[in-house]
Enzyme design. Sequence first.
Site, PDB file in Angstrom:
ATOM      1  N   MET A 161       8.993  14.952  39.097  1.00  0.00           N
ATOM      2  CA  MET A 161       9.263  16.363  39.388  1.00  0.00           C
ATOM      3  C   MET A 161      10.325  16.480  40.484  1.00  0.00           C
ATOM      4  O   MET A 161      10.259  15.795  41.503  1.00  0.00           O
ATOM      5  CB  MET A 161       7.983  17.073  39.856  1.00  0.00           C
ATOM      6  CG  MET A 161       6.933  17.298  38.786  1.00  0.00           C
ATOM      7  SD  MET A 161       7.471  18.284  37.368  1.00  0.00           S
ATOM      8  CE  MET A 161       7.914  19.849  38.124  1.00  0.00           C
ATOM      9  N   ASP A 178      12.535  17.298  36.095  1.00  0.00           N
ATOM     10  CA  ASP A 178      12.179  18.692  35.781  1.00  0.00           C
ATOM     11  C   ASP A 178      12.183  19.508  37.066  1.00  0.00           C
ATOM     12  O   ASP A 178      11.426  19.212  37.989  1.00  0.00           O
ATOM     13  CB  ASP A 178      10.781  18.684  35.130  1.00  0.00           C
ATOM     14  CG  ASP A 178      10.272  20.065  34.763  1.00  0.00           C
ATOM     15  OD1 ASP A 178      11.062  21.029  34.759  1.00  0.00           O
ATOM     16  OD2 ASP A 178       9.063  20.166  34.467  1.00  0.00           O
ATOM     17  N   SER A 225      13.486  24.227  29.154  1.00  0.00           N
ATOM     18  CA  SER A 225      12.153  24.703  29.515  1.00  0.00           C
ATOM     19  C   SER A 225      12.013  26.156  29.102  1.00  0.00           C
ATOM     20  O   SER A 225      12.693  27.036  29.633  1.00  0.00           O
ATOM     21  CB  SER A 225      11.921  24.569  31.027  1.00  0.00           C
ATOM     22  OG  SER A 225      10.752  25.276  31.361  1.00  0.00           O
ATOM     23  N   HIS A 257      10.709  22.043  26.060  1.00  0.00           N
ATOM     24  CA  HIS A 257       9.765  21.741  27.139  1.00  0.00           C
ATOM     25  C   HIS A 257       8.834  22.937  27.328  1.00  0.00           C
ATOM     26  O   HIS A 257       9.286  24.047  27.612  1.00  0.00           O
ATOM     27  CB  HIS A 257      10.558  21.452  28.418  1.00  0.00           C
ATOM     28  CG  HIS A 257       9.732  21.035  29.584  1.00  0.00           C
ATOM     29  ND1 HIS A 257       9.324  19.731  29.775  1.00  0.00           N
ATOM     30  CD2 HIS A 257       9.240  21.741  30.633  1.00  0.00           C
ATOM     31  CE1 HIS A 257       8.625  19.655  30.896  1.00  0.00           C
ATOM     32  NE2 HIS A 257       8.545  20.870  31.436  1.00  0.00           N
TER      33      HIS A 257
HETATM   34  C1  DX5 Z   1       8.139  24.005  36.949  1.00  0.00           C
HETATM   35  C2  DX5 Z   1       8.277  23.660  35.499  1.00  0.00           C
HETATM   36  C3  DX5 Z   1       9.665  23.540  35.018  1.00  0.00           C
HETATM   37  C4  DX5 Z   1      10.515  24.777  35.152  1.00  0.00           C
HETATM   38  C5  DX5 Z   1      11.933  24.339  35.363  1.00  0.00           C
HETATM   39  O1  DX5 Z   1       6.829  23.795  37.345  1.00  0.00           O
HETATM   40  O2  DX5 Z   1       7.630  22.426  35.227  1.00  0.00           O
HETATM   41  O3  DX5 Z   1       9.709  23.049  33.686  1.00  0.00           O
HETATM   42  O4  DX5 Z   1      10.466  25.623  34.035  1.00  0.00           O
HETATM   43  O5  DX5 Z   1      12.722  25.465  35.532  1.00  0.00           O
HETATM   44  P1  DX5 Z   1      14.173  25.387  36.186  1.00  0.00           P
HETATM   45  O6  DX5 Z   1      14.998  24.497  35.322  1.00  0.00           O
HETATM   46  O7  DX5 Z   1      14.621  26.799  36.174  1.00  0.00           O
HETATM   47  O8  DX5 Z   1      14.003  24.836  37.571  1.00  0.00           O
HETATM   48 ZN    ZN Z   2       7.917  21.471  33.315  1.00  0.00          ZN
END
Ligand code: DX5
Ligand code: ZN
Length: 220
Positions: free
Chosen positions: A136, A174, A7, A32
């Site tokens: 999520m 995610d 991401s 991502h």
């Molecule tokens: C949150 C995003 C994620 C986020 C994940 O709303 O959709 O993609 O960047 O970040 P990490 O891996 O640091 O939890």
């Molecule tokens: Zn995301």
Amino acid sequence: MIKISPSILSCDYSRMGEEFENMKKCGADWLHIDVMDGHFVPNITLGAPIVKCMRKCSDLIFDVHLMISDPKKYIPDFVKAGADVITFHIESDSPVDETLDLIKESGCVPALSVKPGTPVEEVFPYLDKVGMVLVMTVEPGFGGQSFMADMMPKVEKLRAEITKRGLDIDIQVDGGVSLKTVEQCAKAGANVLVAGSAVFGADDPKEAISGLRALAAKYF
Ligand code: DX5
Ligand code: ZN
């Protein structure tokens, strides 16, 4: 097949080109891209013009995660900007069937996402139309949050339904995915792993990506 999708919410946007190139060298399968509108989620990131610039910096698959209230309105812009996979939330205001159709007709892979509070069964009526479902594992909006292990039963239920119906659909997770949490995700049935801080915050991103892949591969 396991896919690791770093991401870029956690990348250094002032060095986007280098960061993306480095992700490719480090073995990332996808990138991502988190799009937030300050309305569907309490944070604002970037829009299609920026994705268009990103496209010049990378030939990796662009996995665009739309956390916006009216995704249907902006699909043509993100398609033109160079998106490959487009995920939107079932909790958004757009008509789900029409938005999935629009993404598919545009030549991109349509994907649907559920927030932590949404039962995964809500995506079941659309499984024939999607290439991926994103479950999520944090409340959408910010990187660096703690992984919600209690989302794993949703991944298991979804994988069971996909298998029962003989479909070929990726399951993405995610939020909070790291070397510590990735095994539970893969064991439950997730094969597309988004990781922001666990990759960009690692001393050695290449090791982080190969570590995530190796741990997940035990279950696929
Ligand atoms: C949150 C995003 C994620 C986020 C994940 O709303 O959709 O993609 O960047 O970040 P990490 O891996 O640091 O939890
Ligand atoms: Zn995301």
